[in-house]
Design a protein around this motif. Structure first.
Motif, PDB file in Angstrom:
ATOM      1  N   GLU A 342       0.814  -1.221   0.000  1.00 33.76           N
ATOM      2  CA  GLU A 342       0.000   0.000   0.000  1.00 33.76           C
ATOM      3  C   GLU A 342       0.843   1.264   0.000  1.00 33.76           C
ATOM      4  N   ASN A 343       2.133   1.170   0.356  1.00 35.09           N
ATOM      5  CA  ASN A 343       3.033   2.332   0.349  1.00 35.09           C
ATOM      6  C   ASN A 343       3.819   2.440  -0.959  1.00 35.09           C
ATOM      7  N   ASP A 344       3.412   1.658  -1.974  1.00 32.86           N
ATOM      8  CA  ASP A 344       4.082   1.627  -3.278  1.00 32.86           C
ATOM      9  C   ASP A 344       5.518   1.138  -3.179  1.00 32.86           C
ATOM     10  N   GLU A 345       5.811   0.361  -2.155  1.00 34.11           N
ATOM     11  CA  GLU A 345       7.138  -0.245  -2.014  1.00 34.11           C
ATOM     12  C   GLU A 345       7.132  -1.603  -2.708  1.00 34.11           C
ATOM     13  N   GLU A 346       8.109  -1.832  -3.569  1.00 31.48           N
ATOM     14  CA  GLU A 346       8.165  -3.082  -4.306  1.00 31.48           C
ATOM     15  C   GLU A 346       8.807  -4.195  -3.487  1.00 31.48           C
ATOM     16  N   TYR A 347       8.410  -5.413  -3.811  1.00 28.74           N
ATOM     17  CA  TYR A 347       8.930  -6.575  -3.089  1.00 28.74           C
ATOM     18  C   TYR A 347      10.449  -6.690  -3.254  1.00 28.74           C
ATOM     19  N   GLY A 348      10.935  -6.593  -4.478  1.00 30.95           N
ATOM     20  CA  GLY A 348      12.371  -6.511  -4.731  1.00 30.95           C
ATOM     21  C   GLY A 348      13.118  -7.835  -4.668  1.00 30.95           C
ATOM     22  N   LEU A 349      14.335  -7.813  -5.193  1.00 26.06           N
ATOM     23  CA  LEU A 349      15.177  -9.012  -5.210  1.00 26.06           C
ATOM     24  C   LEU A 349      15.703  -9.391  -3.835  1.00 26.06           C
ATOM     25  N   CYS A 368       9.419 -22.944  -4.177  1.00 29.01           N
ATOM     26  CA  CYS A 368       8.692 -22.165  -5.185  1.00 29.01           C
ATOM     27  C   CYS A 368       7.383 -21.629  -4.612  1.00 29.01           C
ATOM     28  N   GLU A 369       6.656 -22.487  -3.900  1.00 24.13           N
ATOM     29  CA  GLU A 369       5.386 -22.060  -3.303  1.00 24.13           C
ATOM     30  C   GLU A 369       5.605 -20.960  -2.275  1.00 24.13           C
ATOM     31  N   MET A 370       6.673 -21.060  -1.521  1.00 21.60           N
ATOM     32  CA  MET A 370       6.970 -20.037  -0.519  1.00 21.60           C
ATOM     33  C   MET A 370       7.295 -18.697  -1.180  1.00 21.60           C
ATOM     34  N   LEU A 371       8.087 -18.728  -2.236  1.00 22.29           N
ATOM     35  CA  LEU A 371       8.447 -17.484  -2.932  1.00 22.29           C
ATOM     36  C   LEU A 371       7.206 -16.776  -3.467  1.00 22.29           C
ATOM     37  N   LEU A 372       6.332 -17.531  -4.114  1.00 21.38           N
ATOM     38  CA  LEU A 372       5.126 -16.930  -4.671  1.00 21.38           C
ATOM     39  C   LEU A 372       4.177 -16.448  -3.576  1.00 21.38           C
ATOM     40  N   ALA A 373       4.035 -17.246  -2.537  1.00 21.16           N
ATOM     41  CA  ALA A 373       3.113 -16.888  -1.453  1.00 21.16           C
ATOM     42  C   ALA A 373       3.572 -15.624  -0.736  1.00 21.16           C
ATOM     43  N   GLU A 374       4.866 -15.511  -0.478  1.00 18.98           N
ATOM     44  CA  GLU A 374       5.382 -14.334   0.220  1.00 18.98           C
ATOM     45  C   GLU A 374       5.216 -13.073  -0.615  1.00 18.98           C
ATOM     46  N   ALA A 375       5.464 -13.189  -1.912  1.00 15.32           N
ATOM     47  CA  ALA A 375       5.310 -12.023  -2.785  1.00 15.32           C
ATOM     48  C   ALA A 375       3.848 -11.573  -2.840  1.00 15.32           C
ATOM     49  N   ARG A 376       2.938 -12.517  -2.922  1.00 18.84           N
ATOM     50  CA  ARG A 376       1.522 -12.168  -3.001  1.00 18.84           C
ATOM     51  C   ARG A 376       0.991 -11.648  -1.676  1.00 18.84           C
ATOM     52  N   LYS A 377       1.569 -12.137  -0.581  1.00 16.87           N
ATOM     53  CA  LYS A 377       1.187 -11.624   0.723  1.00 16.87           C
ATOM     54  C   LYS A 377       1.691 -10.197   0.912  1.00 16.87           C
ATOM     55  N   PHE A 378       2.825  -9.887   0.309  1.00 21.59           N
ATOM     56  CA  PHE A 378       3.435  -8.572   0.464  1.00 21.59           C
ATOM     57  C   PHE A 378       2.621  -7.472  -0.209  1.00 21.59           C
ATOM     58  N   GLY A 379       2.145  -7.752  -1.419  1.00 19.09           N
ATOM     59  CA  GLY A 379       1.425  -6.702  -2.149  1.00 19.09           C
ATOM     60  C   GLY A 379       0.648  -7.258  -3.326  1.00 19.09           C
ATOM     61  N   LYS A 380      -0.057  -6.375  -3.990  1.00 17.37           N
ATOM     62  CA  LYS A 380      -0.925  -6.742  -5.101  1.00 17.37           C
ATOM     63  C   LYS A 380      -0.111  -7.222  -6.297  1.00 17.37           C
ATOM     64  N   GLN A 381      -0.569  -8.300  -6.903  1.00 19.29           N
ATOM     65  CA  GLN A 381       0.099  -8.829  -8.095  1.00 19.29           C
ATOM     66  C   GLN A 381      -0.301  -7.982  -9.292  1.00 19.29           C
ATOM     67  N   MET A 382       0.675  -7.349  -9.953  1.00 20.52           N
ATOM     68  CA  MET A 382       0.428  -6.470 -11.092  1.00 20.52           C
ATOM     69  C   MET A 382       0.723  -7.142 -12.424  1.00 20.52           C
TER      70      MET A 382
END
Length: 393
Positions: A342-349, A368-382
């Motif tokens: 929500e603060n426009d901060e990207e998940y990043g490498l 693989c499931e953990m990587l995707l789940a954490e990214a989606r939990k962090f912010g909206k998938q664009m």
């Protein structure tokens, strides 16, 4: 398209009723080309029931208003019953024509004929419920109300044309999406679970394994076709050589001559054989992450190449690195790293590196499931989020 030419004369006092609200009127009011519906008859079948009911309700209330106008032009004793009759019959006739156009347009001539016959047969028996068109046309107010009827007619015709055009565009887009999904299913191997504009492929060449992840610009059928071209070209080239720079140069030459100027492909490529070396190349893509089991650290692997399909005759570079037992190579698309909170901060490498280090002992599927789940939990998938993991045993 020609319609029935019979109409009800205005000279006789009881030769028309709301049943008759003129077949000509309803025929034109719902005038959508039969040829269009004959070729696009699936539209009604593909519409959900809620949408069908909304359409029919809209038609009913649009034409039920005609009843009020006719009552004003031709008031009768027992006016409440007269109004209810006119309003209900106006809406019902409109719904009949609307349903016929949407569901069975070939039956339209039959409906018009039935409408005319019922109007002529039932008019003498309607008594005070009939509309005296001679009286309607004999006054200035009646002529104004006839003008209102035709204004409703024209407004509805233009509205229907607008809806038809937008509906056709919607179903065209839906068809594109379905076709693109079919292309994806035929191109992407079972190692991928969710795909959009990304291509993941894994090829065995003797004792060597080759994997790559490509991010195709755009979505829909054009990107699906480009994806097919990329996969076919790569597999054809791998039949003679698996050297990364040779493959990228040949792929670039083929793709750049076939695609539109605004389209391109970014790609990350790895190959692993019996030796301890991991050969890799990136072309306008995110760096490949290399988890070193011996040190527990993660470094970035990349080569200074532009995306594929932009510059004809472009030379491409490749490199290699020691890849020991337990090491992991992570290929991913920017849809994962660019997920924003929500603060426009990207998940990043960096967060990806942390997750790889934290879960490096897990199976590749779990990682693989953990990587995707954490990214989606962090912010909206664009954008599409794709990951390819390679581990040396």
């Amino acid at each position: 398209m020609h319609h029935h030419s019979e109409r009800i004369p205005a000279r006789r006092a009881h030769d028309s009723s709301v049943l008759l609200l003129s077949p000509l009127f309803f025929y034109h009011a719902l005038s959508m080309r039969l040829t269009y519906f004959a070729s696009s008859g699936r539209i009604w079948d593909r519409m959900p029931w809620e949408a069908r009911l909304q359409f029919l309700r809209a038609v009913f209330f649009t034409f039920s208003g005609v009843g009020f106008l006719l009552d004003l032009a031709n008031p009768r004793p027992g006016r409440a019953v007269h109004i209810v009759f006119l309003v209900c019959m106006g809406g019902a006739i409109g719904v009949a024509y609307g349903f016929c156009f949407m569901r069975a347009p070939k039956l339209l001539p039959v409906l018009v004929a039935v409408h005319v016959v019922l109007a002529l047969v039932l008019t003498p028996h309607l008594g005070s419920l009939a509309v005296d068109w001679a009286q309607v046309t004999s006054t200035a107010a009646g002529l104004d109300e006839i003008g209102c009827l035709f204004a409703i007619l024209l407004g509805y015709v233009f509205f229907v044309r607008f809806v038809r055009k937008q509906g056709l565009r919607y179903f065209r887009v839906q068809t594109e999406i379905e076709l693109a999904e079919q292309i994806h299913r035929s191109l992407v191997p079972a190692i991928v679970r969710e795909m959009g504009g990304d291509l993941v492929d894994l090829v065995q060449d003797g004792s060597k394994w080759i994997g790559y992840l490509a991010d195709v610009s755009g979505h829909g059928v054009p990107s699906g076709v480009l994806m097919a071209m990329v996969k076919s070209a790569v597999r054809m080239r791998l039949a003679t050589s698996s050297e990364p720079q040779v493959l990228l140069e040949d792929l670039n030459r083929v793709i750049s001559e076939l695609i539109a100027a605004e389209m391109f492909v970014t790609l990350a490529f790895v190959s692993l054989g019996k030796s301890n070396d991991l050969h890799f190349a990136t072309a306008g893509h995110l760096p490949i992450l290399h988890f070193r089991s011996a040190t527990g650290s993660v470094c970035e692997l990349s080569t200074p190449n532009p995306p594929i399909g932009i510059f004809k005759g472009q030379k491409f570079a490749s490199s290699h690195v020691e890849f020991s037992s337990g090491d992991i190579a992570v290929l991913l698309t920017d849809g994962l790293t660019e997920a924003a909170n929500e603060n426009d901060e990207e998940y990043g490498l960096e967060r990806v590196k942390q997750q790889v280090t934290k879960h490096s002992k897990q199976s590749l599927k779990v990682l693989c499931e953990m990587l995707l789940a954490e990214a989606r939990k962090f912010g909206k998938q664009m954008d599409d989020q794709s990951v390819l993991l390679v581990r040396r045993l």
